[in-house]
Scaffold this motif. Structure first.
Motif, PDB file in Angstrom:
ATOM      1  N   THR A  62       0.829  -1.204   0.000  1.00  0.00           N
ATOM      2  CA  THR A  62       0.000   0.000   0.000  1.00  0.00           C
ATOM      3  C   THR A  62       0.861   1.251   0.000  1.00  0.00           C
ATOM      4  OG1 THR A  62      -1.770  -1.146   1.185  1.00  0.00           O
ATOM      5  CG2 THR A  62      -1.814   1.240   1.256  1.00  0.00           C
ATOM      6  N   LEU A  63       1.930   1.253   0.769  1.00  0.00           N
ATOM      7  CA  LEU A  63       2.816   2.409   0.856  1.00  0.00           C
ATOM      8  C   LEU A  63       3.364   2.780  -0.525  1.00  0.00           C
ATOM      9  CD1 LEU A  63       4.391   4.487   2.623  1.00  0.00           C
ATOM     10  CD2 LEU A  63       6.186   2.746   2.794  1.00  0.00           C
ATOM     11  N   SER A  64       3.921   1.806  -1.233  1.00  0.00           N
ATOM     12  CA  SER A  64       4.482   2.113  -2.553  1.00  0.00           C
ATOM     13  C   SER A  64       3.387   2.466  -3.548  1.00  0.00           C
ATOM     14  CB  SER A  64       5.347   0.960  -3.060  1.00  0.00           C
ATOM     15  OG  SER A  64       4.601  -0.226  -3.156  1.00  0.00           O
ATOM     16  N   THR A  65       2.260   1.797  -3.486  1.00  0.00           N
ATOM     17  CA  THR A  65       1.155   2.105  -4.398  1.00  0.00           C
ATOM     18  C   THR A  65       0.648   3.527  -4.167  1.00  0.00           C
ATOM     19  OG1 THR A  65       0.496  -0.216  -4.468  1.00  0.00           O
ATOM     20  CG2 THR A  65      -1.165   1.406  -5.131  1.00  0.00           C
ATOM     21  N   PHE A  66       0.503   3.913  -2.925  1.00  0.00           N
ATOM     22  CA  PHE A  66       0.040   5.252  -2.557  1.00  0.00           C
ATOM     23  C   PHE A  66       0.916   6.324  -3.217  1.00  0.00           C
ATOM     24  CE2 PHE A  66       0.319   8.777   0.599  1.00  0.00           C
ATOM     25  CZ  PHE A  66      -1.014   9.158   0.655  1.00  0.00           C
ATOM     26  N   PHE A  67       2.224   6.206  -3.034  1.00  0.00           N
ATOM     27  CA  PHE A  67       3.119   7.219  -3.600  1.00  0.00           C
ATOM     28  C   PHE A  67       3.230   7.101  -5.120  1.00  0.00           C
ATOM     29  CE2 PHE A  67       4.605   7.596   0.842  1.00  0.00           C
ATOM     30  CZ  PHE A  67       4.372   8.955   0.992  1.00  0.00           C
ATOM     31  N   ASP A  68       3.119   5.876  -5.662  1.00  0.00           N
ATOM     32  CA  ASP A  68       3.125   5.715  -7.122  1.00  0.00           C
ATOM     33  C   ASP A  68       1.934   6.436  -7.753  1.00  0.00           C
ATOM     34  OD1 ASP A  68       5.402   4.136  -6.958  1.00  0.00           O
ATOM     35  OD2 ASP A  68       4.345   2.238  -7.340  1.00  0.00           O
ATOM     36  N   VAL A  69       0.755   6.275  -7.165  1.00  0.00           N
ATOM     37  CA  VAL A  69      -0.455   6.913  -7.707  1.00  0.00           C
ATOM     38  C   VAL A  69      -0.340   8.433  -7.623  1.00  0.00           C
ATOM     39  CG1 VAL A  69      -2.943   7.234  -7.331  1.00  0.00           C
ATOM     40  CG2 VAL A  69      -1.957   4.935  -7.295  1.00  0.00           C
ATOM     41  N   ILE A  70       0.115   8.929  -6.480  1.00  0.00           N
ATOM     42  CA  ILE A  70       0.280  10.378  -6.322  1.00  0.00           C
ATOM     43  C   ILE A  70       1.287  10.907  -7.354  1.00  0.00           C
ATOM     44  CG2 ILE A  70       1.110  12.206  -4.793  1.00  0.00           C
ATOM     45  CD1 ILE A  70       0.070  10.386  -2.456  1.00  0.00           C
ATOM     46  N   GLY A  71       2.420  10.229  -7.482  1.00  0.00           N
ATOM     47  CA  GLY A  71       3.442  10.651  -8.433  1.00  0.00           C
ATOM     48  C   GLY A  71       2.943  10.633  -9.867  1.00  0.00           C
ATOM     49  N   LEU A  72       2.194   9.609 -10.225  1.00  0.00           N
ATOM     50  CA  LEU A  72       1.633   9.516 -11.574  1.00  0.00           C
ATOM     51  C   LEU A  72       0.694  10.686 -11.849  1.00  0.00           C
ATOM     52  CD1 LEU A  72       1.239   7.842 -14.203  1.00  0.00           C
ATOM     53  CD2 LEU A  72      -0.709   6.779 -13.042  1.00  0.00           C
ATOM     54  N   LEU A  73      -0.216  10.955 -10.920  1.00  0.00           N
ATOM     55  CA  LEU A  73      -1.176  12.044 -11.116  1.00  0.00           C
ATOM     56  C   LEU A  73      -0.482  13.400 -11.157  1.00  0.00           C
ATOM     57  CD1 LEU A  73      -4.071  10.756  -8.858  1.00  0.00           C
ATOM     58  CD2 LEU A  73      -4.087  10.942 -11.350  1.00  0.00           C
ATOM     59  N   ILE A  74       0.419  13.653 -10.225  1.00  0.00           N
ATOM     60  CA  ILE A  74       1.151  14.929 -10.211  1.00  0.00           C
ATOM     61  C   ILE A  74       1.960  15.063 -11.504  1.00  0.00           C
ATOM     62  CG2 ILE A  74       3.056  16.185  -9.089  1.00  0.00           C
ATOM     63  CD1 ILE A  74       0.363  16.430  -7.607  1.00  0.00           C
ATOM     64  N   GLY A  75       2.612  13.998 -11.923  1.00  0.00           N
ATOM     65  CA  GLY A  75       3.409  14.011 -13.138  1.00  0.00           C
ATOM     66  C   GLY A  75       2.591  14.304 -14.389  1.00  0.00           C
ATOM     67  N   ARG A  76       1.305  14.011 -14.333  1.00  0.00           N
ATOM     68  CA  ARG A  76       0.403  14.289 -15.454  1.00  0.00           C
ATOM     69  C   ARG A  76      -0.292  15.638 -15.304  1.00  0.00           C
ATOM     70  NH1 ARG A  76       2.653  10.070 -16.615  1.00  0.00           N
ATOM     71  NH2 ARG A  76       1.813   8.332 -17.795  1.00  0.00           N
ATOM     72  N   GLY A  77       0.106  16.400 -14.263  1.00  0.00           N
ATOM     73  CA  GLY A  77      -0.449  17.740 -14.086  1.00  0.00           C
ATOM     74  C   GLY A  77      -1.758  17.795 -13.332  1.00  0.00           C
ATOM     75  N   THR A  78      -2.045  16.755 -12.542  1.00  0.00           N
ATOM     76  CA  THR A  78      -3.300  16.683 -11.800  1.00  0.00           C
ATOM     77  C   THR A  78      -3.111  17.140 -10.361  1.00  0.00           C
ATOM     78  OG1 THR A  78      -3.921  14.756 -13.130  1.00  0.00           O
ATOM     79  CG2 THR A  78      -5.181  15.130 -11.102  1.00  0.00           C
ATOM     80  N   THR A  79      -3.934  18.072  -9.921  1.00  0.00           N
ATOM     81  CA  THR A  79      -3.951  18.448  -8.516  1.00  0.00           C
ATOM     82  C   THR A  79      -4.509  17.269  -7.721  1.00  0.00           C
ATOM     83  OG1 THR A  79      -4.053  20.821  -8.845  1.00  0.00           O
ATOM     84  CG2 THR A  79      -5.101  19.987  -6.840  1.00  0.00           C
ATOM     85  N   VAL A  80      -3.931  17.012  -6.547  1.00  0.00           N
ATOM     86  CA  VAL A  80      -4.275  15.838  -5.749  1.00  0.00           C
ATOM     87  C   VAL A  80      -4.344  16.214  -4.274  1.00  0.00           C
ATOM     88  CG1 VAL A  80      -3.451  13.555  -4.995  1.00  0.00           C
ATOM     89  CG2 VAL A  80      -3.116  14.268  -7.357  1.00  0.00           C
ATOM     90  N   VAL A  81      -5.292  15.602  -3.566  1.00  0.00           N
ATOM     91  CA  VAL A  81      -5.306  15.615  -2.103  1.00  0.00           C
ATOM     92  C   VAL A  81      -4.860  14.219  -1.678  1.00  0.00           C
ATOM     93  CG1 VAL A  81      -6.715  15.786  -0.021  1.00  0.00           C
ATOM     94  CG2 VAL A  81      -7.152  17.334  -1.949  1.00  0.00           C
ATOM     95  N   ALA A  82      -3.790  14.142  -0.890  1.00  0.00           N
ATOM     96  CA  ALA A  82      -3.258  12.867  -0.421  1.00  0.00           C
ATOM     97  C   ALA A  82      -3.410  12.803   1.089  1.00  0.00           C
ATOM     98  CB  ALA A  82      -1.782  12.737  -0.811  1.00  0.00           C
ATOM     99  N   GLU A  83      -3.916  11.676   1.577  1.00  0.00           N
ATOM    100  CA  GLU A  83      -4.193  11.563   3.014  1.00  0.00           C
ATOM    101  C   GLU A  83      -3.667  10.249   3.558  1.00  0.00           C
ATOM    102  OE1 GLU A  83      -6.021   9.599   6.165  1.00  0.00           O
ATOM    103  OE2 GLU A  83      -6.887   9.213   4.183  1.00  0.00           O
ATOM    104  N   ALA A  84      -2.963  10.336   4.681  1.00  0.00           N
ATOM    105  CA  ALA A  84      -2.493   9.142   5.384  1.00  0.00           C
ATOM    106  C   ALA A  84      -2.038   9.534   6.781  1.00  0.00           C
ATOM    107  CB  ALA A  84      -1.340   8.473   4.630  1.00  0.00           C
TER     108      ALA A  84
END
Length: 180
Positions: A62-84
């Motif tokens: 989950t830890l790696s998936t969480f940061f992978d998803v955030i990185g993918l979205l940010i890298g594509r120019g998507t604003t994101v709210v990340a919570e943990a």
């Protein structure tokens, strides 16, 4: 107009209302909320016989998936709210590579210890999805985590929010902080 997407990180100890706030903020600014616990709950569906523990294999994935998803979205120019409920030692390695890619803001949730423990106990008893995280809450462990929680210390704008009875500061002020 923003030259980079915004990354809003909502952190704090368990039971501080992070997930609720993350979804409210994401809804208000019009972006996805990526919540660590929700990712793990989804992984449990594909893992027959899963038994949670403090360092189970799904927590690591989950830890790696969480940061992978955030990185993918940010890298594509998507604003994101990340919570943990990660402490600095887990947030820092995942967020540091994103500092040049996103306009990072941190919202650090706090709450009275007794309120946090009540929320955790109620959630475990009433939400079957919480079985992905704990079979019965270890209240002493939660008490230690709450009182020794190490917040994120990156050099970015940070706003403490007390969620004991309501958001303090209120949601409107939190949203203003995010747009500064």
């Amino acid at each position: 107009m923003r030259s980079k997407p915004m990354l809003v990180v909502i952190s704090g100890p368990p039971g501080t209302g992070k997930t609720t706030l993350a979804h409210q903020v994401a809804n208000a600014i019009g972006c996805p909320a990526i919540c660590r616990d929700e990712i793990k709950e989804g992984m449990v569906h594909a893992t027959p016989g899963f038994e949670p523990s403090t360092s189970d294999e799904l927590s690591l994935r989950t830890l790696s998936t969480f940061f992978d998803v955030i990185g993918l979205l940010i890298g594509r120019g998507t604003t994101v709210v990340a919570e943990a409920a990660f402490q600095d030692r887990l947030w820092r390695p995942g967020l540091s590579p994103l500092l040049d890619l996103a306009d990072l803001r941190i919202v650090h949730c706090t709450v009275d210890l007794d309120v946090a423990l009540d929320r955790i106990t109620t959630r475990a008893a009433t939400n079957p999805l919480r079985q992905a995280h704990e079979t019965a809450p270890d209240l002493e462990a939660h008490r230690r985590t709450h009182t020794t929680f190490d917040p994120i210390t990156l050099p970015v704008p940070t706003l403490p929010v007390d969620t004991t009875t309501a958001y303090n500061p209120p949601l409107a002020e939190i949203l203003t902080f995010l747009t500064r």
